[in-house]
Structure formats: structure tokens, C-alpha cells
Design an enzyme around this catalytic site. Structure first.
Site, short mmCIF file in Angstrom:
data_model
loop_
_atom_site.label_atom_id
_atom_site.label_comp_id
_atom_site.label_asym_id
_atom_site.label_seq_id
_atom_site.Cartn_x
_atom_site.Cartn_y
_atom_site.Cartn_z
N VAL A 89 0.63 -1.28 -0.15
CA VAL A 89 -0.12 0.04 0.07
C VAL A 89 0.89 1.24 0.13
O VAL A 89 0.39 2.41 -0.22
CB VAL A 89 -1.01 0.01 1.13
CG1 VAL A 89 -1.90 -1.27 1.03
CG2 VAL A 89 -0.43 -0.30 2.55
N HIS A 105 -4.12 -4.34 -3.09
CA HIS A 105 -4.52 -4.27 -1.83
C HIS A 105 -4.93 -2.71 -1.36
O HIS A 105 -4.81 -2.23 -0.21
CB HIS A 105 -3.64 -4.75 -0.78
CG HIS A 105 -3.47 -6.29 -0.94
ND1 HIS A 105 -2.63 -7.16 -0.18
CD2 HIS A 105 -4.45 -7.10 -1.54
CE1 HIS A 105 -2.89 -8.51 -0.42
NE2 HIS A 105 -4.15 -8.41 -1.37
N1 APR Z 1 14.35 -8.70 0.16
C1 APR Z 1 13.46 -9.74 -0.44
N2 APR Z 1 12.37 -10.41 0.33
C2 APR Z 1 12.53 -10.03 1.69
C3 APR Z 1 13.13 -8.94 2.06
C4 APR Z 1 14.05 -8.39 1.51
N3 APR Z 1 15.09 -7.60 1.80
N4 APR Z 1 12.76 -8.91 3.55
C5 APR Z 1 12.07 -9.81 3.52
N5 APR Z 1 11.48 -10.48 2.45
C6 APR Z 1 10.65 -11.57 2.31
C7 APR Z 1 10.27 -12.36 3.53
O1 APR Z 1 11.23 -13.36 3.59
C8 APR Z 1 8.95 -12.70 3.34
O2 APR Z 1 8.93 -13.80 2.49
O3 APR Z 1 9.34 -10.93 2.10
C9 APR Z 1 8.42 -11.64 2.72
C10 APR Z 1 7.25 -10.67 3.19
O4 APR Z 1 6.24 -11.40 3.43
P1 APR Z 1 4.89 -10.77 4.17
O5 APR Z 1 5.55 -9.89 5.28
O6 APR Z 1 4.05 -11.71 4.60
O7 APR Z 1 4.34 -9.81 3.19
P2 APR Z 1 3.35 -9.96 2.09
O8 APR Z 1 3.56 -11.47 1.38
O9 APR Z 1 3.60 -8.86 1.06
O10 APR Z 1 1.93 -9.81 2.66
C11 APR Z 1 0.88 -10.14 1.87
O11 APR Z 1 -0.76 -9.64 3.94
O12 APR Z 1 -1.14 -8.58 5.92
C12 APR Z 1 -1.34 -8.57 4.43
O13 APR Z 1 -2.39 -7.02 2.92
C13 APR Z 1 -1.13 -7.38 3.69
O14 APR Z 1 -0.47 -7.15 1.44
C14 APR Z 1 -0.15 -8.00 2.58
C15 APR Z 1 -0.44 -9.21 2.58
#
Ligand code: APR
Length: 230
Positions: A89, A105
Site C-alpha cells: 500500500v 490491496h
Molecule cells: N528482500 C527480499 N525479500 C524480503 C526482504 C528483502 N530485503 N525482507 C523480507 N523479505 C521477504 C520475506 O522473506 C517474506 O517472504 O518478504 C516476504 C514478506 O512477507 P509478508 O511480510 O508476509 O508480506 P506480504 O507477502 O507482502 O503480505 C501479503 O498480507 O497482511 C497482508 O495485505 C497485507 O499485502 C499484505 C499481504
């Protein structure tokens, strides 16, 4: 070559935007149900409005990183053949220059009017209950998609996913559907699938290629290869 890139919180992590599922299960000290569901908003609107006001301010003070910029560079090279679908977002993709972009989202920089349905650009606080610029009612909420709500532009996304040649997932844990199902959908329609992530997500339908690493390293390297191979 048509490419769909799905991004998640991991692409913005190195800009200083916290991810959701990497730490203690809480989201900046809150339970997700309290701040990211329609029920949570109904139960305590002040808490939720203040939470997103703070996040909006936080995102305004960070800048895109080289992974966002690399995707913008790829769009410069292949134009509308690239669609970036983000679950984020924040507005770091557009600030990096991406234009062919879907915020499935929602966006922190928009509000959604619960009275008339307008989605005005909104960069100020919502806790003060400002009037909707369209209808004047004081019923604005953040224009973000909460659990239990339907993401935006699903038809456009699915059409691009089934038609793409390469599907790339960047920085997402694959925990939230429908986004988590897009790689398998793309594969079922013949696309090559690639995951670029710090920790590979271990998807039920394996990616054709997985590159583990920080987004600021693996995304620019992958973009360079795609551009060089054209
Ligand atoms: N580089 C690459 N990947 C990374 C890094 C980085 N520096 N830091 C973290 N990650 C990876 C983590 O290993 C994880 O797999 O990014 C991912 C983040 O996952 P989430 O925190 O679950 O985020 P996301 O997948 O975007 O969540 C999906 O969940 O809460 C809802 O609506 C919200 O859009 C969000 C959705």
C-alpha cells in the site's frame, strides 16, 4: 515477452517499511485482526484511523530502493509488456517511475468514502474525520483492502497472469490469497515462474526458478539479464 511481476512487503523492506510476517506475528504492536479487518474498524475506528495515519506518515519519509527502480527501468525497456501487481500500500513503485501498476490491496495515499464510494487522493490524517471532497460526509476510511474484503482489479490481474510468458514473485511470503495463487495459475497457462525472495516461500506448486537474496541485489540482477537477453 509479457511479464507479470507480483511484489510484496519484501521489496520495500530495505527502504525501511516493515514487513508483516517476519517478526513476532504482531503488526507494529497490534494484532492484525484489530487493525486490518472491517470488524476491527467497526469495533475501534479511532485506533484503526490513527494506525494508518501513522503508517502514511512513515511511508512519506522513506524512498524507493534499487529494486523498485529496476522494475521501473524494465518498464522503460519493454513498456506495456510488463505489468507490476503490488500487494503493497506504499507508493514506492510509482515514485520509482512504474506506471503500468496495479495496487491490488489499495493505497495509503487514497481514502475511501463509506458514504459515496469516492476514492480521493489523501495525504493528511483521517483521525480528524475530514469531509469527503466529493459528497461532504465525514466517513472517510483508508483505501486499503482488509482481510475479508475483495482486492482491486482482479479481472485485469487474472487476464495478465494467464497471458504472461514469465511470472515473477518478489518479496512476498505467499500467505495471502488470491495473490498467493497467481504463480500456480501462470504456470498452468504455460508461463515460466521465478521467485526472488530473501527466504524462498516454499510454495505448494514449486517455482521453475528460485533466487534467494535481498531484493536490492536479486531484482536489479534479474532485470539486467532480461534486458540483455532481448
Ligand atoms: N528482500 C527480499 N525479500 C524480503 C526482504 C528483502 N530485503 N525482507 C523480507 N523479505 C521477504 C520475506 O522473506 C517474506 O517472504 O518478504 C516476504 C514478506 O512477507 P509478508 O511480510 O508476509 O508480506 P506480504 O507477502 O507482502 O503480505 C501479503 O498480507 O497482511 C497482508 O495485505 C497485507 O499485502 C499484505 C499481504
Amino acid at each position: 515477452m509479457r511479464i507479470v511481476v507480483l511484489t510484496g512487503a519484501g521489496i520495500s523492506a530495505e527502504s525501511g517499511v516493515p514487513t508483516f510476517r517476519d517478526a513476532d506475528g504482531l503488526w507494529e504492536g497490534h494484532r492484525v485482526e484489530d487493525v486490518a479487518t472491517p470488524e476491527g474498524f467497526h469495533a475501534n475506528p479511532d485506533l484503526v484511523l490513527r494506525f494508518y495515519d501513522e503508517r502514511r506518515r512513515g511511508v512519506a519519509s522513506v524512498v524507493p530502493n534499487v529494486a523498485h527502480r529496476a522494475l521501473s527501468r524494465l518498464e522503460g525497456a519493454i513498456g506495456a509488456e510488463l505489468l507490476v501487481v503490488t500487494q503493497n500500500v506504499d507508493d514506492l513503485h510509482e515514485r520509482a517511475g512504474s506506471r503500468n501498476l496495479v495496487h491490488m490491496h489499495g493505497e495509503l495515499r487514497r481514502a475511501l468514502c463509506l458514504s459515496c464510494g469516492a476514492r480521493p487522493e489523501w495525504t493528511r490524517d483521517l483521525i480528524d474525520r475530514p469531509p469527503c471532497p466529493e459528497c461532504g460526509k465525514r466517513m472517510l476510511r483508508p483505501d486499503v483492502v482488509w482481510f475479508g474484503e475483495l482486492p482491486y482489479e482482479l479481472d485485469r490481474i487474472e487476464q495478465a497472469v494467464v497471458a504472461c510468458d514469465v511470472f515473477v514473485s518478489v518479496g512476498t511470503s505467499g500467505a495471502v490469497y488470491p495473490a498467493a495463487g497467481y504463480a500456480a495459475l501462470a504456470a498452468a497457462f504455460g508461463a515460466r515462474t521465478v521467485e526472488l525472495n530473501l527466504v524462498p516461500s516454499g510454495a505448494a506448486v514449486p517455482f521453475d526458478e528460485v533466487r534467494a537474496g535481498r531484493a536490492t541485489e536479486v531484482v536489479p540482477a534479474w532485470v539486467d539479464e532480461v534486458i540483455a537477453a532481448r
